[in-house]
Design a protein around this motif. Structure first.
Motif, PDB file in Angstrom:
ATOM      1  N   PRO A 137      18.435 -86.937  64.775  1.00 27.63           N
ATOM      2  CA  PRO A 137      18.559 -86.278  66.077  1.00 27.63           C
ATOM      3  C   PRO A 137      19.040 -87.258  67.141  1.00 27.63           C
ATOM      4  CG  PRO A 137      16.480 -85.716  65.033  1.00 27.63           C
ATOM      5  CD  PRO A 137      17.091 -86.809  64.216  1.00 27.63           C
ATOM      6  N   PRO A 138      19.914 -86.831  68.030  1.00 23.39           N
ATOM      7  CA  PRO A 138      20.470 -87.749  69.037  1.00 23.39           C
ATOM      8  C   PRO A 138      19.393 -88.414  69.905  1.00 23.39           C
ATOM      9  CG  PRO A 138      21.675 -85.669  68.990  1.00 23.39           C
ATOM     10  CD  PRO A 138      20.491 -85.484  68.116  1.00 23.39           C
ATOM     11  N   LYS A 139      18.287 -87.702  70.170  1.00 18.81           N
ATOM     12  CA  LYS A 139      17.254 -88.252  71.052  1.00 18.81           C
ATOM     13  C   LYS A 139      16.273 -89.165  70.318  1.00 18.81           C
ATOM     14  CE  LYS A 139      17.350 -84.432  74.378  1.00 18.81           C
ATOM     15  NZ  LYS A 139      16.557 -83.365  75.041  1.00 18.81           N
ATOM     16  N   GLU A 140      16.427 -89.278  69.005  1.00 18.90           N
ATOM     17  CA  GLU A 140      15.524 -90.125  68.212  1.00 18.90           C
ATOM     18  C   GLU A 140      16.370 -91.190  67.519  1.00 18.90           C
ATOM     19  OE1 GLU A 140      13.591 -87.240  65.749  1.00 18.90           O
ATOM     20  OE2 GLU A 140      12.087 -86.790  67.269  1.00 18.90           O
ATOM     21  N   PRO A 141      16.449 -92.381  68.110  1.00 20.47           N
ATOM     22  CA  PRO A 141      17.372 -93.411  67.611  1.00 20.47           C
ATOM     23  C   PRO A 141      16.980 -93.936  66.225  1.00 20.47           C
ATOM     24  CG  PRO A 141      15.908 -94.315  69.275  1.00 20.47           C
ATOM     25  CD  PRO A 141      15.656 -92.840  69.253  1.00 20.47           C
ATOM     26  N   PRO A 142      17.906 -94.638  65.567  1.00 20.93           N
ATOM     27  CA  PRO A 142      17.622 -95.170  64.219  1.00 20.93           C
ATOM     28  C   PRO A 142      16.388 -96.062  64.156  1.00 20.93           C
ATOM     29  CG  PRO A 142      19.961 -95.339  64.716  1.00 20.93           C
ATOM     30  CD  PRO A 142      19.289 -94.887  65.981  1.00 20.93           C
ATOM     31  N   VAL A 143      16.055 -96.771  65.273  1.00 15.75           N
ATOM     32  CA  VAL A 143      14.918 -97.677  65.239  1.00 15.75           C
ATOM     33  C   VAL A 143      13.621 -96.934  64.916  1.00 15.75           C
ATOM     34  CG1 VAL A 143      14.406 -97.527  67.719  1.00 15.75           C
ATOM     35  CG2 VAL A 143      13.815 -99.603  66.455  1.00 15.75           C
ATOM     36  N   LYS A 144      13.528 -95.668  65.330  1.00  9.18           N
ATOM     37  CA  LYS A 144      12.319 -94.876  65.024  1.00  9.18           C
ATOM     38  C   LYS A 144      12.137 -94.737  63.522  1.00  9.18           C
ATOM     39  CE  LYS A 144      10.338 -90.265  65.146  1.00  9.18           C
ATOM     40  NZ  LYS A 144      10.312 -88.917  65.733  1.00  9.18           N
ATOM     41  N   TRP A 145      13.232 -94.460  62.816  1.00  8.17           N
ATOM     42  CA  TRP A 145      13.136 -94.243  61.371  1.00  8.17           C
ATOM     43  C   TRP A 145      12.978 -95.565  60.633  1.00  8.17           C
ATOM     44  CZ3 TRP A 145      12.105 -89.456  61.616  1.00  8.17           C
ATOM     45  CH2 TRP A 145      12.726 -88.654  62.568  1.00  8.17           C
ATOM     46  N   THR A 146      13.493 -96.640  61.234  1.00  9.85           N
ATOM     47  CA  THR A 146      13.284 -97.970  60.644  1.00  9.85           C
ATOM     48  C   THR A 146      11.810 -98.341  60.680  1.00  9.85           C
ATOM     49  OG1 THR A 146      15.492 -98.696  61.333  1.00  9.85           O
ATOM     50  CG2 THR A 146      13.893-100.414  60.805  1.00  9.85           C
ATOM     51  N   LEU A 147      11.169 -98.147  61.847  1.00  6.88           N
ATOM     52  CA  LEU A 147       9.747 -98.478  61.981  1.00  6.88           C
ATOM     53  C   LEU A 147       8.882 -97.578  61.113  1.00  6.88           C
ATOM     54  CD1 LEU A 147       9.438 -99.137  65.831  1.00  6.88           C
ATOM     55  CD2 LEU A 147       9.744-100.790  63.994  1.00  6.88           C
ATOM     56  N   ALA A 148       9.343 -96.349  60.867  1.00  7.08           N
ATOM     57  CA  ALA A 148       8.577 -95.415  60.025  1.00  7.08           C
ATOM     58  C   ALA A 148       8.793 -95.683  58.539  1.00  7.08           C
ATOM     59  CB  ALA A 148       8.970 -93.983  60.359  1.00  7.08           C
ATOM     60  N   SER A 149       9.606 -96.703  58.211  1.00  7.35           N
ATOM     61  CA  SER A 149       9.895 -97.064  56.810  1.00  7.35           C
ATOM     62  C   SER A 149      10.471 -95.893  56.033  1.00  7.35           C
ATOM     63  CB  SER A 149       8.642 -97.588  56.107  1.00  7.35           C
ATOM     64  OG  SER A 149       8.339 -98.883  56.520  1.00  7.35           O
ATOM     65  N   VAL A 150      11.352 -95.142  56.656  1.00  5.26           N
ATOM     66  CA  VAL A 150      11.988 -94.009  55.976  1.00  5.26           C
ATOM     67  C   VAL A 150      12.944 -94.547  54.918  1.00  5.26           C
ATOM     68  CG1 VAL A 150      13.490 -92.006  56.274  1.00  5.26           C
ATOM     69  CG2 VAL A 150      11.735 -92.524  57.985  1.00  5.26           C
ATOM     70  N   ALA A 151      12.782 -94.059  53.687  1.00  8.42           N
ATOM     71  CA  ALA A 151      13.617 -94.540  52.577  1.00  8.42           C
ATOM     72  C   ALA A 151      13.791 -93.430  51.555  1.00  8.42           C
ATOM     73  CB  ALA A 151      12.991 -95.765  51.925  1.00  8.42           C
ATOM     74  N   LEU A 152      14.816 -93.565  50.751  1.00  9.39           N
ATOM     75  CA  LEU A 152      15.051 -92.654  49.637  1.00  9.39           C
ATOM     76  C   LEU A 152      14.563 -93.297  48.346  1.00  9.39           C
ATOM     77  CD1 LEU A 152      18.624 -91.422  50.578  1.00  9.39           C
ATOM     78  CD2 LEU A 152      16.583 -89.980  50.428  1.00  9.39           C
ATOM     79  N   LEU A 153      13.910 -92.503  47.493  1.00 11.02           N
ATOM     80  CA  LEU A 153      13.368 -93.006  46.225  1.00 11.02           C
ATOM     81  C   LEU A 153      14.032 -92.280  45.065  1.00 11.02           C
ATOM     82  CD1 LEU A 153       9.536 -93.019  47.091  1.00 11.02           C
ATOM     83  CD2 LEU A 153      11.215 -94.804  47.538  1.00 11.02           C
ATOM     84  N   LEU A 154      14.381 -93.042  44.040  1.00  2.12           N
ATOM     85  CA  LEU A 154      14.936 -92.434  42.832  1.00  2.12           C
ATOM     86  C   LEU A 154      13.839 -91.817  41.976  1.00  2.12           C
ATOM     87  CD1 LEU A 154      17.556 -95.143  41.785  1.00  2.12           C
ATOM     88  CD2 LEU A 154      17.972 -93.009  42.981  1.00  2.12           C
ATOM     89  N   GLN A 155      12.672 -92.442  41.938  1.00  2.00           N
ATOM     90  CA  GLN A 155      11.548 -91.926  41.154  1.00  2.00           C
ATOM     91  C   GLN A 155      10.428 -91.517  42.103  1.00  2.00           C
ATOM     92  OE1 GLN A 155      10.362 -95.062  38.486  1.00  2.00           O
ATOM     93  NE2 GLN A 155      11.964 -94.606  37.007  1.00  2.00           N
ATOM     94  N   ASP A 156       9.936 -90.305  41.929  1.00  2.00           N
ATOM     95  CA  ASP A 156       8.815 -89.826  42.741  1.00  2.00           C
ATOM     96  C   ASP A 156       7.650 -89.502  41.809  1.00  2.00           C
ATOM     97  OD1 ASP A 156       7.068 -88.751  44.513  1.00  2.00           O
ATOM     98  OD2 ASP A 156       8.259 -86.981  45.013  1.00  2.00           O
ATOM     99  N   GLU A 157       6.704 -90.431  41.722  1.00  2.25           N
ATOM    100  CA  GLU A 157       5.570 -90.242  40.803  1.00  2.25           C
ATOM    101  C   GLU A 157       4.619 -89.143  41.280  1.00  2.25           C
ATOM    102  OE1 GLU A 157       3.760 -92.474  43.986  1.00  2.25           O
ATOM    103  OE2 GLU A 157       5.730 -92.531  43.040  1.00  2.25           O
ATOM    104  N   LEU A 158       4.754 -88.722  42.549  1.00  2.77           N
ATOM    105  CA  LEU A 158       3.895 -87.653  43.060  1.00  2.77           C
ATOM    106  C   LEU A 158       4.448 -86.270  42.737  1.00  2.77           C
ATOM    107  CD1 LEU A 158       3.015 -89.074  46.599  1.00  2.77           C
ATOM    108  CD2 LEU A 158       1.722 -89.287  44.484  1.00  2.77           C
ATOM    109  N   ALA A 159       5.721 -86.206  42.319  1.00  3.67           N
ATOM    110  CA  ALA A 159       6.330 -84.916  42.014  1.00  3.67           C
ATOM    111  C   ALA A 159       5.807 -84.388  40.689  1.00  3.67           C
ATOM    112  CB  ALA A 159       7.846 -85.061  41.965  1.00  3.67           C
ATOM    113  N   ALA A 160       6.015 -83.113  40.477  1.00  2.00           N
ATOM    114  CA  ALA A 160       5.526 -82.474  39.245  1.00  2.00           C
ATOM    115  C   ALA A 160       6.263 -83.008  38.031  1.00  2.00           C
ATOM    116  CB  ALA A 160       5.722 -80.970  39.350  1.00  2.00           C
TER     117      ALA A 160
END
Length: 980
Positions: A957-980
């Motif tokens: 979102p334009p009002k939520e800069p990239p630094v917000k997602w950096t501090l939130a440790s937003v990342a993509l995972l290839l393996q999700d052990e919590l998934a079914a």
């Protein structure tokens, strides 16, 4: 120990029976000799006849006494047998202690130390012999053998018969046989005091994160030993239960339950105690939703009859399935109910009580933590007992280069004349520690009674099995782990403590002083955030640890903060204008950044500084600053040092993940990971599950698992056949070939490993260590290390064995389609199904570069998230390629808006739709409006290098800069052990 009169009587009977045997042998030999040497008529040999009569009389007397002794011995054995339950508990406790070195190298205990502590527990039990005072650890040892030598057989010295045989002592007074009621009361008292005494002795030396693990392991071990736990249920709790083919979930349950929780719930349903639970949840959906959404679900009664139908242990199984984030709270409650509150709530460290249990042969080992040093506590205790540095009875040495001769001289002096020595930071002196080991061995045998040795060492972050202190010292010492609080307020107090008003008054102008004060506070807050963030997970070196806090562990310390404040002062004094950019660079890239080895961790730490160290820290027009350092935390008015301290004590908001820039779900992720680590650690210590209380044997479980995997294991690819069908060896085909070769190697290895294990179980082959690893892995439903290594040498598996094997078969299925016929890659590639996912992304760029005759070094790529699922893709992408199967952690993807948004409550990860990888040249690589999202293999994030695939671009979102997602440790995972 408990009934010395019985032990002495039994010993006397054994001696008496031996004497009788010898006497009979002597009589027999005498008679035979006289018969052999007799002359003339034997009937007239009066002496011979009298000897025969005497021998018969003695023999009859011996037979009678032997019969009496057998009756007495039977009574003694019956009385001794009543104490077997305590002996079994002692055995259980010792072997549990002995296995804790699988958790950390510091957890080493000797048999002598255990016997001493266990004996103290016996003496403390009510209902025993009356004593004037309670016996301490030291006095038990002294009573047993005078001066305590850790290297001798202490156990043998506590046996009454051996003590008597070694030279004396009055015979133990006979103790009247207790009644059944008295015996039961005494046995219960012995079990309680010995168990708690050993546990408390152990707990003092444990890290905080391991205390619940050990108390839980102790509780489970006792219940299994007493036959109060079902082995199948115990294994189910330890390893987790998942249904292979669960039915679809109803809409009512889907409102509050994830797919993974539903799969786990269906796994529970396969056990008799949980039959009909899922149907009842659908029937009482609102009641179950209230329970499942409650903040402290483990404290709430279950809806309907299930609250009384399920045992406390079975409720733990339900909590692990439906509310895995609350399992640690549930285990604490379970331990408290089974063993008592003392096993959960620990009293504050008492140096005086610790001193009561030490002696000249028992050193004290303090484990060091950031912000904690025991030197002041030791000095205060020594001074209270009249030992000071002034009178030469106390010496504190901070170990470092050149301190070896000083330390050795003090040790030699105090060993002869008595005195206290504290050797701080011995971990810095690895070459000298063997000398310390020898000095302590000598002291154990010859030291003055007033000699005491204290020493401290710091564990290596991420290396729990590093040999910092020799095992012989660890086994003989009393270990103290007095971890300081790690909450935000405690960290801020410690961060501000080294400074004073004098530090701020050095500034030459009021303007510089204001900036100095404001940035000093921001730096202290920054330092506290970096320390506190570790609690949310460090991916490297701790097994199943989540990397939500950091990808790797770093030892940020007070030296970094103090150096930064010195640089701050110098830069402010050396420049007319405040050099904000330069300050951020020095703080983030040089001082704190000097510890950081991971690119994404570096980006995170610099992002904090970009938010915190800015000009709006300063007041404007006489008004207090409006800047928000964190949600609920306004920057203080930079007046003086006292105001900063007052602000820390009175104005800090409650600590939540949002203070660190993380979403509230980070707390759930932390608790869920802690639970998984706990169960995995218990499995490692105990070797898997329970073999008591019913259930299948280990061999039958392993055989069934082996047969199932052999039957369903796919055949390896014929790489030669694939190569023969290649017409155009483009980058996609090369990627497919590499993947097929890796898969073929893996499947050949798996099949050979399973076949060897089958032969080993049949007795046709000797069981090798590698075969035992595979056997233990199948039994515990965890991926064997050798199989994990075949998959990747860089990644630690987070999947269970069952889930991992399914993943292997799914990978094979994708590759089978890819390598059939003309060898064309799927219209959308399941990226987690590739051994080298980065190779495919590189292939996309290579294909574009070849088609447009461009050099590869000018190529970049961006990613666009579509609104389509994998099944909806029917055509190849017009540019680049489609991929799918990635999960987003730390945020969610809003498909309708086409951008990243804050996570929904209790939704830790979400599966992204199909992603389009679009190759572009560097001049067209425009990432404005995009968050550069790192892509990792699994929740541990970086293992050997940083992002496994590089970084993908996600719109924000334009009002939520990239630094917000950096501090939130937003990342993509290839393996999700919590998934079914």
């Amino acid at each position: 120990k408990e009934r010395p009169d019985l032990e002495e009587t039994k010993t006397a009977l054994i001696v008496q029976n031996n004497e009788f045997t010898i006497k009979l042998k002597e009589l027999e030999d005498t008679l035979l000799f006289k018969l052999a040497t007799a002359e003339g008529d034997l009937t007239e040999d009066v002496e011979l006849i009298e000897s025969l009569e005497e021998a018969k009389r003695v023999a009859d007397e011996i037979v009678l006494k032997v019969q009496e002794s057998k009756v007495t011995e039977a009574k003694i054995n019956t009385s001794r047998e009543k104490y077997r339950v305590c002996a079994k508990r002692g055995s259980l406790l010792f072997f549990m202690l002995n296995s804790l070195n699988k958790v950390h190298a510091f957890y080493a205990f000797s048999l002598n130390a255990f016997v001493t502590v266990f004996a103290r527990g016996i003496d403390m039990a009510p209902g025993g012999k009356k004593r004037a005072s309670k016996l301490s650890f030291r006095s038990v040892a002294r009573r047993a053998l005078g001066k305590f030598d850790w290297n001798m057989d202490l156990l043998s010295t506590l046996i009454p018969s051996k003590k008597a045989g070694s030279g004396g002592g009055a015979k133990a007074a006979a103790t009247p046989e207790p009644t059944a009621e008295e015996m039961e009361k005494r046995l219960n008292a012995l079990l309680e005091t010995t168990t708690y005494t050993v546990f408390n002795y152990t707990r003092r030396g444990l890290f905080d994160k391991d205390k619940l693990i050990v108390s839980t392991l102790l509780t489970f071990s006792i219940l299994l030993n007493d036959g109060k736990l079902n082995a199948a249920e115990y294994n189910g709790l330890l390893n987790g239960l998942r249904a292979a083919k669960p039915p679809p979930m109803s809409d009512d349950l889907a409102y509050w339950m994830s797919e993974a929780q539903w799969v786990s719930l269906q796994g529970l349903e396969e056990m008799p105690a949980f039959k009909g639970l899922a149907r009842d949840m659908e029937k009482r959906s609102e009641e179950w939703m209230n329970w499942g959404m409650h903040e402290l679900a483990e404290t709430q009664p279950l809806p309907g009859e299930w609250n009384t139908k399920l045992t406390d242990f079975q409720k733990l199984m339900l909590i692990r399935s439906v509310r895995p984030d609350r399992i640690t709270g549930g285990l604490s409650q379970f331990v408290e109910k089974q063993l008592g509150p003392d096993y959960v709530n620990q009293e504050a460290f008492d140096a005086a009580q610790m001193n009561e249990e030490t002696g000249q042969s028992t050193p004290i080992f303090f484990i060091l933590f950031p912000g904690y040093s025991p030197s002041k506590e030791i000095e205060k205790l020594a001074n209270d007992l009249g030992k000071t540095s002034e009178n030469g009875q106390l010496t504190i040495i901070s170990m470092g280069q050149g301190q070896e001769p000083v330390a050795e001289g003090v040790l030699d002096k105090y060993t002869k004349s008595g005195g206290w020595v504290f050797l701080d930071n011995v971990h810095l002196m690895q070459g000298w520690i063997p000398s310390l080991e020898r000095k302590l061995e000598i002291a154990a045998e010859t030291a003055h009674k007033d000699f005491r040795c204290y020493f401290s060492a710091e564990p290596i972050n991420g290396a729990p099995f590093a040999k910092i202190v020799p095992e012989s010292i660890l086994q003989t010492c009393i270990k103290i782990s007095n971890e300081p609080p790690s909450d935000l307020k405690s960290n801020m107090r410690r961060a501000l403590a080294p400074f004073s008003q004098d530090v701020l008054d050095r500034s030459t102008t009021d303007e510089r002083k204001t900036v100095h004060t404001a940035v000093l506070f921001a730096l202290c807050f920054y330092h506290s955030l970096l320390l506190g963030r570790k609690k949310f997970g460090v991916g490297i070196g701790i097994g199943l640890g989540s990397g939500l806090g950091y990808c790797r562990g770093y030892s940020f310390n007070m030296g970094d903060l103090i150096n930064c404040t010195e640089v701050l002062f110098n830069y402010l004094e050396g420049n007319e204008e405040t050099p904000w950019e330069d300050l951020r660079y020095m703080f983030g890239e040089v001082f704190y950044g000097g510890h950081i080895t991971d690119a994404m961790d570096r980006r995170l730490c610099i992002a904090y500084l970009d938010v915190l160290v800015t000009p709006d820290l300063l007041p404007k027009d006489g008004k207090t600053p409006e800047k928000m350092l964190a949600p609920g935390l306004k920057a203080p008015n930079p007046t003086d040092y006292a105001d900063l301290k007052h602000y820390v004590e009175n104005s800090l908001p409650p600590e939540t993940p949002s203070i660190y820039g993380l979403h509230f779900n980070a707390q759930l992720s932390l608790l869920t990971t802690e639970g998984e680590i706990l169960f995995n650690t218990i499995g490692d210590i105990s070797g898997g599950g329970g073999g008591v209380g019913g259930g299948e044997s280990m061999e039958s479980v392993v055989r069934r698992g082996v047969e199932s995997m052999i039957d369903s294991c796919p055949d390896p690819f014929n790489v030669i056949d694939i190569e023969s069908r290649i017409t155009d060896k483009n980058p996609y085909v090369v990627c497919a070939l590499q993947e097929a070769m890796r898969m073929a190697d893996l499947l050949v290895f798996l099949k050979r490993s399973l076949e060897e294990l089958t032969l080993g179980l049949d007795g046709a082959l000797n069981m090798s260590p590698a075969m035992e690893e595979v056997q233990n892995g199948i039994f515990r439903n965890s991926v064997p290390p050798s199989w994990m290594k075949q998959m990747s040498t860089r990644v630690q598996e987070v999947f269970s064995l069952q889930r991992w094997f399914r993943d292997v078969k799914d990978r094979h299925t994708q590759l089978e389609k890819w390598t059939s016929g003309k060898i064309e890659h799927p219209k959308t590639v399941w990226l987690p199904g590739l051994f080298n996912a980065k190779a495919f992304v590189t292939a996309v760029q290579q294909v574009y570069a070849r088609a447009n005759q461009l050099p590869l070094d000018v190529m970049q790529f961006i990613t666009e998230v579509s609104k389509l699922g994998a099944s909806e893709i029917t055509e190849y992408s017009s540019e680049g390629a489609y991929i799918h199967g990635l999960s987003l952690e730390g945020a969610r993807w809003d498909t309708k808006a086409g951008m990243v948004k804050d996570s929904n409550p209790k939704e830790l990860r979400c599966l992204l739709p199909v992603i389009k990888v679009i190759p572009v040249t560097s001049d067209k690589y425009d990432i404005r409006g995009y968050y550069l999202c790192p892509v990792y293999m699994n929740m541990q994030r970086a293992n050997v290098y940083s992002a496994q695939v590089s970084v993908f671009t996600l719109k924000h979102p334009p009002k939520e800069p990239p630094v917000k997602w950096t501090l939130a440790s937003v990342a993509l995972l290839l393996q999700d052990e919590l998934a079914a």
